[in-house]
Design a protein around this motif. Structure first.
Motif, PDB file in Angstrom:
ATOM      1  N   THR A 182      -8.002  -5.402  -0.399  1.00 38.07           N
ATOM      2  CA  THR A 182      -7.000  -4.358  -0.211  1.00 38.07           C
ATOM      3  C   THR A 182      -5.873  -4.896   0.654  1.00 38.07           C
ATOM      4  O   THR A 182      -6.110  -5.377   1.771  1.00 38.07           O
ATOM      5  CB  THR A 182      -7.610  -3.123   0.485  1.00 38.07           C
ATOM      6  N   TYR A 183      -4.656  -4.848   0.136  1.00 37.82           N
ATOM      7  CA  TYR A 183      -3.490  -5.256   0.899  1.00 37.82           C
ATOM      8  C   TYR A 183      -2.836  -4.027   1.502  1.00 37.82           C
ATOM      9  O   TYR A 183      -2.741  -2.972   0.866  1.00 37.82           O
ATOM     10  CB  TYR A 183      -2.497  -6.001   0.002  1.00 37.82           C
ATOM     11  N   LEU A 184      -2.369  -4.175   2.724  1.00 45.15           N
ATOM     12  CA  LEU A 184      -1.827  -3.043   3.469  1.00 45.15           C
ATOM     13  C   LEU A 184      -0.384  -3.303   3.879  1.00 45.15           C
ATOM     14  O   LEU A 184       0.106  -4.432   3.815  1.00 45.15           O
ATOM     15  CB  LEU A 184      -2.681  -2.770   4.701  1.00 45.15           C
ATOM     16  N   GLY A 185       0.273  -2.224   4.338  1.00 44.31           N
ATOM     17  CA  GLY A 185       1.635  -2.347   4.822  1.00 44.31           C
ATOM     18  C   GLY A 185       2.586  -2.848   3.758  1.00 44.31           C
ATOM     19  O   GLY A 185       2.549  -2.416   2.604  1.00 44.31           O
ATOM     20  N   LYS A 186       3.425  -3.808   4.137  1.00 41.04           N
ATOM     21  CA  LYS A 186       4.438  -4.316   3.201  1.00 41.04           C
ATOM     22  C   LYS A 186       3.825  -5.125   2.068  1.00 41.04           C
ATOM     23  O   LYS A 186       4.500  -5.455   1.090  1.00 41.04           O
ATOM     24  CB  LYS A 186       5.465  -5.172   3.947  1.00 41.04           C
ATOM     25  N   PHE A 187       2.532  -5.496   2.194  1.00 39.51           N
ATOM     26  CA  PHE A 187       1.861  -6.256   1.144  1.00 39.51           C
ATOM     27  C   PHE A 187       1.088  -5.356   0.179  1.00 39.51           C
ATOM     28  O   PHE A 187       0.385  -5.844  -0.699  1.00 39.51           O
ATOM     29  CB  PHE A 187       0.888  -7.261   1.765  1.00 39.51           C
ATOM     30  N   ALA A 188       1.221  -4.053   0.342  1.00 34.25           N
ATOM     31  CA  ALA A 188       0.380  -3.122  -0.415  1.00 34.25           C
ATOM     32  C   ALA A 188       0.662  -3.140  -1.916  1.00 34.25           C
ATOM     33  O   ALA A 188      -0.235  -2.923  -2.717  1.00 34.25           O
ATOM     34  CB  ALA A 188       0.564  -1.705   0.115  1.00 34.25           C
ATOM     35  N   ALA A 189       1.901  -3.400  -2.317  1.00 31.67           N
ATOM     36  CA  ALA A 189       2.254  -3.276  -3.735  1.00 31.67           C
ATOM     37  C   ALA A 189       2.411  -4.640  -4.384  1.00 31.67           C
ATOM     38  O   ALA A 189       3.240  -5.432  -3.980  1.00 31.67           O
ATOM     39  CB  ALA A 189       3.555  -2.483  -3.882  1.00 31.67           C
ATOM     40  N   GLY A 190       1.583  -4.889  -5.387  1.00 29.72           N
ATOM     41  CA  GLY A 190       1.813  -6.024  -6.269  1.00 29.72           C
ATOM     42  C   GLY A 190       1.291  -7.360  -5.812  1.00 29.72           C
ATOM     43  O   GLY A 190       1.250  -8.311  -6.582  1.00 29.72           O
TER      44      GLY A 190
END
Length: 293
Positions: free
Chosen positions: A269-277
């Motif tokens: 799971t990527y969070l913050g600014k890395f959450a999308a894509g």
């Protein structure tokens, strides 16, 4: 930089790895002691490991002398003992560095174990590669090539490239470019087939006097074949290099497959600014997971 300074620098680079390894192997290391520092043992295994790391960090250099490496380890232990006395081992930055080194070592040894299981290419695979690349081996040539770099505007590059490829001979190409370009630099060199990279399939089909012109950001480069000297490489001579190249390719493929399998079975799971894509982009690239994941 003298030998002692180079060795000290190399030891500085491997200190963390030696320390992490030593911490994880205290109960397993039964090799002979080669020194003690305030009652703390330095063993033959630790000396051998440090020597190996230094040699790896200095490819092409002569092997470090064991006595010199040992003196570096003694200096390391003195520094570590003083740091521990000053409670620096409790420093958050030190703890973070040690944890990062531990994860890096685990990931690196995992990769080494995985790739060590990859079988070497068979004799048939080596022969098939040899036969499939005649320009590199059985029909290998050394090409004398004139390289002419011409400075022209972007709109001139295409038409001038076509003109250059339409004339015959290195001198004619050079004269043409000099008459059209604001600046031209001409050089000539012998190029073995294996040094031509992606240009080899094209150049291997050319005859003496033919030119290939390649548009560049500030003009174009014209490559003219001046001479062709056959220098074939027999299978027996090429076998070792082909075997290593194919084996390295198999190892890379095994790492990519392992990375994809690990990602497929993991919850990431990527969070913050890395959450999308981010996950889909990384998975598509086939890169291996980092030691921190």
């Amino acid at each position: 930089m003298n030998i002692r300074s180079a060795c000290s620098l190399s030891l500085t680079l491997v200190c963390a790895a030696v320390l992490v390894t030593a911490c994880g192997r205290k109960s397993d290391d039964t090799s002979a002691m080669v020194a003690t520092v305030n009652g703390e043992n330095i063993t033959q295994d630790q000396l051998d490991y440090a020597t190996k790391l230094i040699a790896t960090a200095r490819p092409g250099a002569s092997a470090p002398e064991a006595a010199q490496v040992l003196q570096g380890l003694v200096e390391q232990r003195l520094a570590v003992q003083k740091a521990e006395k000053d409670k620096l081992d409790r420093n958050p930055g030190v703890l973070q560095s040690l944890e990062a080194a531990r994860k890096d070592a685990l990931a690196r040894y995992y990769v080494e174990q995985l790739t060590a299981k990859v079988p070497k290419p068979t004799a048939d695979e080596i022969k098939q590669y040899y036969d499939g690349h005649p320009a590199n081996f059985a029909q290998r040539n050394v090409y004398t090539i004139q390289k002419a770099d011409a400075r022209v505007t972007p709109d001139q590059a295409g038409p001038l490239a076509a003109l250059a490829q339409g004339v015959t001979g290195a001198a004619a190409v050079a004269d043409l470019l000099k008459s059209k370009a604001s600046a031209v630099n001409v050089t000539q060199s012998a190029q073995p087939a294996e040094s031509l990279g992606p240009l080899l399939p094209k150049i291997s089909t050319m005859t003496v006097g033919q030119t290939i012109a390649i548009p560049q950001p500030q003009g174009l480069t014209a490559l003219t074949v001046v001479a062709i000297q056959p220098q074939p490489v027999p299978l027996a001579q090429a076998q070792a290099g082909i075997e290593q190249a194919l084996w390295n390719q198999k190892k890379r493929e095994a790492l990519v497959a392992e990375s994809k399998a690990l990602r497929a079975s993991a919850r990431i799971t990527y969070l913050g600014k890395f959450a999308a894509g981010t996950d889909s982009a990384t998975a598509a690239s086939g890169t291996a997971p980092s030691a921190s994941q």
